[in-house]
Design an enzyme around this catalytic site. Structure first.
Site, PDB file in Angstrom:
ATOM      1  N   TRP A   7       0.822  -1.217   0.000  1.00 37.49           N
ATOM      2  CA  TRP A   7       0.000   0.000   0.000  1.00 37.49           C
ATOM      3  C   TRP A   7       0.856   1.267   0.000  1.00 37.49           C
ATOM      4  O   TRP A   7       0.303   2.366  -0.040  1.00 37.49           O
ATOM      5  CB  TRP A   7      -0.937   0.016   1.201  1.00 37.49           C
ATOM      6  CG  TRP A   7      -1.962  -1.078   1.197  1.00 37.49           C
ATOM      7  CD1 TRP A   7      -2.120  -2.059   0.249  1.00 37.49           C
ATOM      8  CD2 TRP A   7      -2.975  -1.310   2.186  1.00 37.49           C
ATOM      9  NE1 TRP A   7      -3.163  -2.887   0.593  1.00 37.49           N
ATOM     10  CE2 TRP A   7      -3.710  -2.447   1.780  1.00 37.49           C
ATOM     11  CE3 TRP A   7      -3.337  -0.674   3.373  1.00 37.49           C
ATOM     12  CZ2 TRP A   7      -4.776  -2.953   2.520  1.00 37.49           C
ATOM     13  CZ3 TRP A   7      -4.396  -1.174   4.118  1.00 37.49           C
ATOM     14  CH2 TRP A   7      -5.107  -2.305   3.685  1.00 37.49           C
ATOM     15  N   HIS A  76      12.828  -2.429  -0.902  1.00 36.24           N
ATOM     16  CA  HIS A  76      12.004  -1.922  -2.008  1.00 36.24           C
ATOM     17  C   HIS A  76      12.768  -0.799  -2.711  1.00 36.24           C
ATOM     18  O   HIS A  76      13.469  -0.014  -2.071  1.00 36.24           O
ATOM     19  CB  HIS A  76      10.661  -1.417  -1.460  1.00 36.24           C
ATOM     20  CG  HIS A  76       9.666  -1.116  -2.523  1.00 36.24           C
ATOM     21  ND1 HIS A  76       9.727   0.040  -3.273  1.00 36.24           N
ATOM     22  CD2 HIS A  76       8.611  -1.825  -2.996  1.00 36.24           C
ATOM     23  CE1 HIS A  76       8.731   0.024  -4.144  1.00 36.24           C
ATOM     24  NE2 HIS A  76       8.047  -1.098  -4.007  1.00 36.24           N
ATOM     25  N   GLU A 142      11.695  -6.641  -9.146  1.00 38.37           N
ATOM     26  CA  GLU A 142      10.957  -5.415  -9.439  1.00 38.37           C
ATOM     27  C   GLU A 142      11.827  -4.482 -10.268  1.00 38.37           C
ATOM     28  O   GLU A 142      12.585  -3.673  -9.707  1.00 38.37           O
ATOM     29  CB  GLU A 142      10.573  -4.721  -8.129  1.00 38.37           C
ATOM     30  CG  GLU A 142       9.612  -5.527  -7.281  1.00 38.37           C
ATOM     31  CD  GLU A 142       8.665  -4.610  -6.523  1.00 38.37           C
ATOM     32  OE1 GLU A 142       7.464  -4.762  -6.701  1.00 38.37           O
ATOM     33  OE2 GLU A 142       9.133  -3.731  -5.799  1.00 38.37           O
TER      34      GLU A 142
HETATM   35  C1  PEP Z   1       5.501  -1.911  -5.756  1.00 37.44           C
HETATM   36  O1  PEP Z   1       5.236  -0.951  -5.042  1.00 37.44           O
HETATM   37  O2  PEP Z   1       6.213  -2.808  -5.313  1.00 37.44           O
HETATM   38  C2  PEP Z   1       4.975  -1.963  -7.110  1.00 37.44           C
HETATM   39  C3  PEP Z   1       5.245  -2.991  -7.863  1.00 37.44           C
HETATM   40  O3  PEP Z   1       4.196  -0.891  -7.512  1.00 37.44           O
HETATM   41  P1  PEP Z   1       3.255  -0.828  -8.830  1.00 37.44           P
HETATM   42  O4  PEP Z   1       2.477  -2.122  -8.889  1.00 37.44           O
HETATM   43  O5  PEP Z   1       2.396   0.355  -8.593  1.00 37.44           O
HETATM   44  O6  PEP Z   1       4.165  -0.696 -10.001  1.00 37.44           O
END
Ligand code: PEP
Length: 220
Positions: A7, A76, A142
């Site tokens: 979130w 992150h 990511e």
């Molecule tokens: C995240 O915050 O880990 C993420 C993947 O964000 P989004 O899905 O908005 O790209």
């Protein structure tokens, strides 16, 4: 399939609307207890490595465990980009949290400049070098260029990166970066994609529910 909703620094939905979803929720700190009390599997968005100390603004593993939080995100890219998290602190946070009994989702991923320069694998190797396999460790791939941008990695890019990560560290690897109900199936169907870390779409109950339903249809 492991589905995690991050979130970020948003208030987020009403936990009562999320009951019954097979997912992990990472609300802001002020809503952790509420999510735990609603019966949701609840992780923090960050965690320090020590049990206590003079670390203003940080939170420790025993503090999270004391209210029923069972895990944390670590590393992150928003923590790395804006708040000085480094490979070293990501390693410390991960080890400290795992040692204390929390589960960890540790995030790795390259920037667009690193990808364009052909450095993706080198960056992932460097980020993974501070981590060791552990039964309670999950990795999140990511790509920074895909987070919050609407530019999702193609399923092929995700699969290639996940296979590379798994060849270096034996752990489940989930994908994060602009996942939405429309692209969830193609990403989650890749053989080395073990779930998703969802940011923006986790703030919308209907979208997040649709992603969880898609995940439930795909054999692990
Ligand atoms: C995240 O915050 O880990 C993420 C993947 O964000 P989004 O899905 O908005 O790209």
């Amino acid at each position: 399939m492991i589905i995690v909703g991050n979130w970020k620094m948003f208030f987020g939905p009403d936990p009562s609307e999320l009951m019954g979803l097979d997912a992990i929720f990472c609300p802001p700190y002020t809503r952790l207890a509420e999510c735990v009390e609603a019966g949701l599997t609840t992780y923090a968005q960050n965690v320090h490595w020590d049990a206590e100390g003079a670390y203003t603004g940080e939170i420790s593993p025993p503090m999270l465990l004391s209210i029923g939080v069972t895990g944390s995100l670590v590393g992150h890219s928003e923590r790395r980009q804006y708040f000085g998290d480094s490979d070293e602190t990501v390693g410390l946070r991960t080890r400290g949290a795992l040692h204390a009994g929390l589960r960890v989702v540790a995030c790795v991923g390259e920037t667009i400049e690193e990808r364009r320069a052909g450095k993706t694998n080198a960056v992932l190797r460097r980020q993974l070098s501070v981590l060791e396999p552990h039964p309670n460790l999950v990795l999140a791939y990511e790509p920074v260029w895909a987070i919050g941008t609407g530019h999702t990695a193609t399923p092929e890019i995700a699969q290639e990166a996940h296979a590379f990560i798994k060849s270096h560290l034996d752990a489940p690897v989930i994908y994060g970066g602009s996942m939405k109900p429309e692209n969830a199936e193609s990403l989650l169907s890749q053989p080395d994609v073990d779930g998703a870390l969802v940011g923006g779409a986790s703030l919308d109950v209907a979208s997040f529910t649709a992603i969880c339903q898609t995940a439930a249809r795909i054999p692990s």
